[in-house]
Scaffold this motif. Structure first.
Motif: not given
Length: 250
Positions: A30-33, A64-69, A73-74, A208-209
């Motif tokens: 799900r979103d945020g996982d 579909l996913a975004v990396p967080r330093r 990856v979420y 936040d791209l």
């Protein structure tokens, strides 16, 4: 009789990405996982780190996913905003004190989480359109469902809006178009130009791209019924967050 050719099998990183995508779209993730990290993918599929990184990059580039330093990856699921060009700018919308964003979000929560208002010297391009050497500038960032989706910078002829609520952060019900109407110069005609490009570093940070995500740039000019230009608005949209809709007769 010749044998049918064997279908070409996609590379392993694509197959891993396809599997993760299926889990996202099915609702299992799900979103945020947090997605399985590089180390987990390396262990599960006996692959090199570069291959694991490629698999995750596919989903990041698809939005579909975004990396967080330093975290991983979420999943980043987001229902696109349907931006209806004419409906959102209709007099019926802003003339009744409603924000034009209400037409886009249709009940979804949105906020203007950054506003900057300043009196500035106009660029040559803006001065040429508005026929004004000085302009009041309104810079905003809009977020929907807590996700930054658009940057907007509006320019107004300084002498036209001086002393009005347009020069304040809060423009009141109906926004700037209602205030222009109060000044006796309601917008009656709009022109928009749409193009796509890659974002600059500042735009990527503010929106936040994920890497590889292009932006949609919309340049709009508002005119009075007599053809007087009263606003130039430069908008930068996260392309993964929008559907642009235009209706017209044949």
């Amino acid at each position: 009789m010749s044998e049918s050719p064997v279908p070409h099998e996609p590379p392993i990183y694509r197959r891993i990405a396809d599997g993760l995508r299926a889990r996202i779209l099915s609702g299992e993730l799900r979103d945020g996982d947090r997605l399985p990290g590089e180390n987990a993918l390396m262990a599960d599929y006996a692959i090199a780190r570069a291959t694991a990184r490629q698999a995750l990059a596919v989903l990041i580039n698809e939005g579909l996913a975004v990396p967080r330093r330093g975290s991983g990856v979420y999943v980043r699921l987001f229902k696109p905003i349907r931006r209806h060009g004419s409906r959102r700018l209709s007099r019926e919308q802003w003339g009744q004190g409603r924000a034009i964003w209400d037409a886009d979000t249709r009940g979804r929560p949105f906020v203007v989480d950054h506003v900057e208002v300043a009196l500035e010297r106009a660029t040559e391009e803006v001065a040429g359109v508005l026929e004004s050497a000085e302009v009041w500038v309104r810079r905003r960032r809009y977020s929907v469902d807590t996700r930054p989706v658009q940057l907007a910078t509006s320019y107004f002829p300084a002498t036209l809006v001086e002393g009005s609520a347009i020069t304040s952060e809060d423009t009141g019900p109906g926004g700037v178009y209602a205030r222009l109407s109060d000044l006796g110069v309601p917008p009656a005609h709009f022109t928009e130009e749409v193009r796509a490009r890659m974002p600059g570093p500042l735009e990527s940070g503010l929106l936040d791209l994920p890497g590889g995500t292009p932006v949609i740039v919309i340049s709009r000019t508002a005119y009075t019924s007599g053809g007087l230009p009263i606003e130039v608005n430069e908008m930068v949209l996260d392309s993964a967050a929008y559907v642009l809709q235009y209706d017209f007769d044949a």
